[in-house]
Design a protein around this motif. Sequence first.
Motif, PDB file in Angstrom:
ATOM      1  N   GLU A 145     -12.358  -1.069   4.586  1.00 25.13           N
ATOM      2  CA  GLU A 145     -13.029  -1.019   3.287  1.00 25.13           C
ATOM      3  C   GLU A 145     -14.177  -0.019   3.268  1.00 25.13           C
ATOM      4  N   ASN A 146     -14.965   0.022   4.345  1.00 20.76           N
ATOM      5  CA  ASN A 146     -16.123   0.915   4.355  1.00 20.76           C
ATOM      6  C   ASN A 146     -15.734   2.388   4.476  1.00 20.76           C
ATOM      7  N   ASN A 171     -17.755  -4.277   4.172  1.00 19.49           N
ATOM      8  CA  ASN A 171     -17.064  -4.840   5.323  1.00 19.49           C
ATOM      9  C   ASN A 171     -16.609  -3.719   6.238  1.00 19.49           C
ATOM     10  N   SER A 172     -16.875  -3.869   7.540  1.00 24.12           N
ATOM     11  CA  SER A 172     -16.475  -2.829   8.493  1.00 24.12           C
ATOM     12  C   SER A 172     -15.411  -3.329   9.458  1.00 24.12           C
ATOM     13  N   GLY A 173     -14.767  -4.449   9.120  1.00 22.67           N
ATOM     14  CA  GLY A 173     -13.752  -5.020  10.003  1.00 22.67           C
ATOM     15  C   GLY A 173     -14.385  -5.907  11.060  1.00 22.67           C
ATOM     16  N   VAL A 201      -4.083  -2.361   1.233  1.00 23.73           N
ATOM     17  CA  VAL A 201      -4.989  -1.914   0.161  1.00 23.73           C
ATOM     18  C   VAL A 201      -5.567  -0.549   0.497  1.00 23.73           C
ATOM     19  N   ILE A 202      -5.928  -0.333   1.753  1.00 20.79           N
ATOM     20  CA  ILE A 202      -6.486   0.949   2.178  1.00 20.79           C
ATOM     21  C   ILE A 202      -5.404   2.029   2.138  1.00 20.79           C
ATOM     22  N   ARG A 203      -4.221   1.680   2.616  1.00 18.68           N
ATOM     23  CA  ARG A 203      -3.110   2.637   2.648  1.00 18.68           C
ATOM     24  C   ARG A 203      -2.752   3.126   1.239  1.00 18.68           C
ATOM     25  N   MET A 204      -2.857   2.233   0.260  1.00 17.09           N
ATOM     26  CA  MET A 204      -2.493   2.585  -1.107  1.00 17.09           C
ATOM     27  C   MET A 204      -3.496   3.556  -1.736  1.00 17.09           C
ATOM     28  N   GLN A 244      -7.006  15.361   0.929  1.00 15.08           N
ATOM     29  CA  GLN A 244      -6.547  15.397   2.315  1.00 15.08           C
ATOM     30  C   GLN A 244      -7.105  14.197   3.084  1.00 15.08           C
ATOM     31  N   SER A 245      -6.808  13.006   2.590  1.00 16.95           N
ATOM     32  CA  SER A 245      -7.283  11.771   3.219  1.00 16.95           C
ATOM     33  C   SER A 245      -6.114  11.035   3.858  1.00 16.95           C
ATOM     34  N   TYR A 246      -6.395  10.392   4.997  1.00 17.28           N
ATOM     35  CA  TYR A 246      -5.359   9.689   5.752  1.00 17.28           C
ATOM     36  C   TYR A 246      -5.812   8.264   6.082  1.00 17.28           C
ATOM     37  N   ALA A 247      -5.050   7.294   5.610  1.00 13.88           N
ATOM     38  CA  ALA A 247      -5.224   5.916   6.066  1.00 13.88           C
ATOM     39  C   ALA A 247      -4.396   5.748   7.334  1.00 13.88           C
ATOM     40  N   MET A 248      -4.898   4.962   8.249  1.00 18.83           N
ATOM     41  CA  MET A 248      -4.170   4.748   9.494  1.00 18.83           C
ATOM     42  C   MET A 248      -2.927   3.891   9.261  1.00 18.83           C
ATOM     43  N   GLN A 249      -1.928   4.115  10.086  1.00 21.35           N
ATOM     44  CA  GLN A 249      -0.718   3.307  10.033  1.00 21.35           C
ATOM     45  C   GLN A 249      -1.045   1.823  10.160  1.00 21.35           C
ATOM     46  N   ASN A 250      -2.098   1.498  10.909  1.00 22.36           N
ATOM     47  CA  ASN A 250      -2.502   0.111  11.148  1.00 22.36           C
ATOM     48  C   ASN A 250      -3.470  -0.422  10.096  1.00 22.36           C
TER      49      ASN A 250
END
Length: 277
Positions: free
Chosen positions: A227-228, A187-189, A248-251, A238-244
């Motif tokens: 997800e992708n 899934n790419s959103g 699940v991605i942020r975790m 050194q990985s960053y999930a976006m604030q938005n």
Amino acid sequence: MSIKMIATDLDGTFLRDDHTYNHRRFAKVFRHLQKRGIHFVAASGSSYPRLAREFAPYRDQMSFVSQNGSVIHVGQQMIRNYPIKAAALARVMHVLDRFYGPNDINQLVISDPLTSYVDQQMDNHNLAIVKTFYEQVTRVPDLRHIFAAQPGQDFTKISINFADHIDLQRVAATLDQYLPASLIIENSGFNTDLIGDAHGTKRNGLALLQQHFNLSADEIVTFGDNENDLGMLAMTSQSYAMQNAHQVIRMQAGHITYDDNNHDGVLKTIEQLLKNE
């Protein structure tokens, strides 16, 4: 360990919701990256022509992981692509026809490394949306038989944008059950699933560039929101999930950006990282 490469997803991550970015700020950041020998990578589900347009002034000095990892470029040179076998492509078309009708799918796109194809019956509204992400788009008389009409062509990705009433979790469960094991669905959103060769992922594309530039994982910084992006985020501490990004991605990321994609979250984080170097 110093930073040698920064890779970022585009839509929902580097780009604002209106698919733009702060060009002046990026130009300044890019100059600093070049001075420090840090390579910049755009990693997206979109096609290479779209990415090359977005970063036209910089495209010879950066790399591109396009079509979710099915096509990899260093500058304007394609160094690898992962084509879908004709039998697997035909199987995807059969499964889609079996389970989904014309009201269930808004946009069906089949891409080779540079050109994307849609059925000539696609309306202008959906065609305009497809062109936003794929740039070089060609209508064909019958998309479902394109692999027969162009038997020698390497097709690298299938993109399916489903209507709002379709449950994407159920779609993934259905397609996973019926598609060949040689394929992967991610899934790419934006209600869109991407299907390609199982090796054609952002993680594998970035790993190829890591090998190309002889880098270790802890010299790479990654940004993503969906997800992708998970495989790419999992490559490095050194990985960053976006604030938005979804929770699940942020975790699963090492860090979370302070700002979201609409407020230069990636660029502000890079600026801070450069200050701390």
